[in-house]
Design a protein around this motif. Structure first.
Motif, PDB file in Angstrom:
ATOM      1  N   THR A   1      45.366  35.568  32.236  1.00 57.65           N
ATOM      2  CA  THR A   1      44.425  36.265  33.120  1.00 57.65           C
ATOM      3  C   THR A   1      45.150  37.065  34.190  1.00 57.65           C
ATOM      4  N   ALA A   2      44.468  38.086  34.681  1.00 57.74           N
ATOM      5  CA  ALA A   2      44.973  38.869  35.813  1.00 57.74           C
ATOM      6  C   ALA A   2      43.797  39.579  36.460  1.00 57.74           C
TER       7      ALA A   2
ATOM      8  N   LEU B   1      40.620  33.646  43.856  1.00 63.16           N
ATOM      9  CA  LEU B   1      41.776  34.409  43.401  1.00 63.16           C
ATOM     10  C   LEU B   1      42.846  33.500  42.802  1.00 63.16           C
ATOM     11  N   GLY B   2      42.862  32.251  43.221  1.00 64.89           N
ATOM     12  CA  GLY B   2      43.831  31.308  42.682  1.00 64.89           C
ATOM     13  C   GLY B   2      43.581  30.934  41.235  1.00 64.89           C
ATOM     14  N   VAL B   3      42.432  31.317  40.699  1.00 62.54           N
ATOM     15  CA  VAL B   3      42.082  31.013  39.305  1.00 62.54           C
ATOM     16  C   VAL B   3      42.937  31.813  38.328  1.00 62.54           C
TER      17      VAL B   3
ATOM     18  N   ALA C   1      30.421  38.619  27.050  1.00 63.54           N
ATOM     19  CA  ALA C   1      31.565  39.413  26.582  1.00 63.54           C
ATOM     20  C   ALA C   1      32.788  38.533  26.365  1.00 63.54           C
ATOM     21  N   LEU C   2      33.021  37.589  27.265  1.00 60.28           N
ATOM     22  CA  LEU C   2      34.155  36.679  27.136  1.00 60.28           C
ATOM     23  C   LEU C   2      34.020  35.820  25.884  1.00 60.28           C
ATOM     24  N   HIS C   3      32.827  35.309  25.645  1.00 63.78           N
ATOM     25  CA  HIS C   3      32.581  34.460  24.473  1.00 63.78           C
ATOM     26  C   HIS C   3      32.752  35.252  23.180  1.00 63.78           C
ATOM     27  N   GLU C   4      32.242  36.470  23.149  1.00 62.79           N
ATOM     28  CA  GLU C   4      32.275  37.248  21.920  1.00 62.79           C
ATOM     29  C   GLU C   4      33.657  37.828  21.631  1.00 62.79           C
ATOM     30  N   ALA C   5      34.396  38.184  22.663  1.00 66.40           N
ATOM     31  CA  ALA C   5      35.695  38.836  22.461  1.00 66.40           C
ATOM     32  C   ALA C   5      36.781  37.863  21.997  1.00 66.40           C
TER      33      ALA C   5
ATOM     34  N   ALA D   1      38.730  30.170  34.191  1.00 64.88           N
ATOM     35  CA  ALA D   1      39.719  29.124  34.427  1.00 64.88           C
ATOM     36  C   ALA D   1      39.791  28.141  33.263  1.00 64.88           C
ATOM     37  N   SER D   2      38.663  27.869  32.628  1.00 62.91           N
ATOM     38  CA  SER D   2      38.624  26.891  31.544  1.00 62.91           C
ATOM     39  C   SER D   2      38.847  27.514  30.169  1.00 62.91           C
TER      40      SER D   2
END
Length: 329
Positions: A102-103, A120-122, A70-74, A96-97
């Motif tokens: 982000t949230a 969570l620090g990401v 989903a991340l790649h396609e969106a 992160a990369s």
């Protein structure tokens, strides 16, 4: 912005959050990480019901695979992860990369989730419905802020007039006890949810072999339980121990014009107690509130109307998403 919303399927809140973001003018792509096709749904169900590390691991890896796709396609400008602790390190590394905004929004206490500070620090901002968790994370140097739950003001519902006190949600001992207290005082009550239901299939899958001894029904859609709350004499909202954050119901009951009876005095952070919502700290106080609502419908109506006005002015999911997007500006 083009926003990827990565959320569990839980009660359709992903749809409410997406609607709020769209109302603010954003293009939203949604991904339900625990319900991405039949195989994923089956793995998710098995992971909840079968105490097996192998099954849990397979479910988590499958969820992560689908989320990465989903991340790649969106190709989003921003990613909002709701809860998300079921996703593995591969997801967080990719996030992160990605270079995107982000949230994460956590609607449960950290002690009931499998997060660590490194994960969570990401993200750029961690939003938590728990004021205590947000403060603790911030003290440890994480970018955490308190973001309460809210009311889906975009949902359609039809009030269902019922002269009773309703409870909609999981069947915990204190909730069951209080419903029995009301019933014993001659106050009509009814509960909704699979753990209350006496439907054979619900009994089998929840293993709640013994009934609660009050009128009970199965699950409702969110639109339908909004209608139940809007039309009932009052809505019982019991958090009990171990919950620092205030539930969605805290804002939904007054949001639909319901008379809320809540066990949390700290609701005063969001509503005026006595004129916009009602707090009880004992069985007798709870019964007194209900009996007064029966005797004085005008008094109850004034609280309903004031609570609804306050909710629509300050506590909708559109308001909450405004805060999320503001952090991305």
């Amino acid at each position: 912005m083009r926003i990827l919303l990565v959320s569990p399927a839980f009660h359709g809140y992903w749809r409410a959050i997406a609607g709020a973001l769209q109302t603010l003018g954003h293009d939203v792509v949604t991904h339900r990480y625990d319900d991405a096709g039949r195989r994923q749904h089956l793995l998710t169900v098995l992971a909840h019901r079968v105490p097996s590390e192998r099954v849990a691991s397979a479910a988590a890896e499958s969820m992560t695979d689908h989320a990465l796709t989903a991340l790649h396609e969106a190709r989003p400008d921003a990613v909002l992860v709701v809860k998300g602790d079921a996703l593995t390190a591969r997801w967080w590394d990719a996030l992160a990369s990605s270079g995107t905004r982000t949230a994460a929004w956590l609607y449960d206490e950290l002690e009931r989730m499998s997060y660590d500070d490194a994960t969570l620090g990401v993200v750029d901002t961690v939003f938590s419905y728990s004021k205590g968790d947000a403060a603790a994370l911030a003290e440890r140097g994480l970018p955490a802020v308190h973001l309460p739950d809210g009311f889906d003001s975009l949902a359609a519902y039809t009030p269902q007039p019922r002269g009773l006190v309703n409870f909609v949600g999981a069947r915990y001992p204190e909730r069951e006890r209080l419903m029995r207290v009301l019933s014993a005082r001659g106050i009509p009550v009814a509960a909704w949810g699979r753990e209350w239901s006496r439907n054979p299939w619900d009994v089998l899958r929840t293993r709640k072999w013994k009934g609660a001894g009050i009128p009970a029904h199965g699950d409702l859609s969110r639109n339908d339980y909004y209608g139940v709350m809007a039309g009932s004499l009052a809505t019982l909202n019991v958090h009990g121990n171990g919950h620092d954050g205030l539930s969605m119901r805290t804002f939904e009951a007054p949001g639909v014009g319901g008379l809320q009876l809540i066990d949390r005095p700290d609701v005063a952070d969001h509503y005026d107690v006595g004129t916009e919502t009602l707090v009880f700290t004992s069985d007798d106080e709870l019964v007194d509130h209900v009996q007064r609502a029966q005797r004085e419908p005008g008094w109850a109506r004034s609280i309903r109307e004031a609570g609804r006005r306050r909710t629509l002015a300050e506590h909708t999911l559109v308001h909450r998403m405004q805060e999320v997007v503001r952090r991305w500006a």
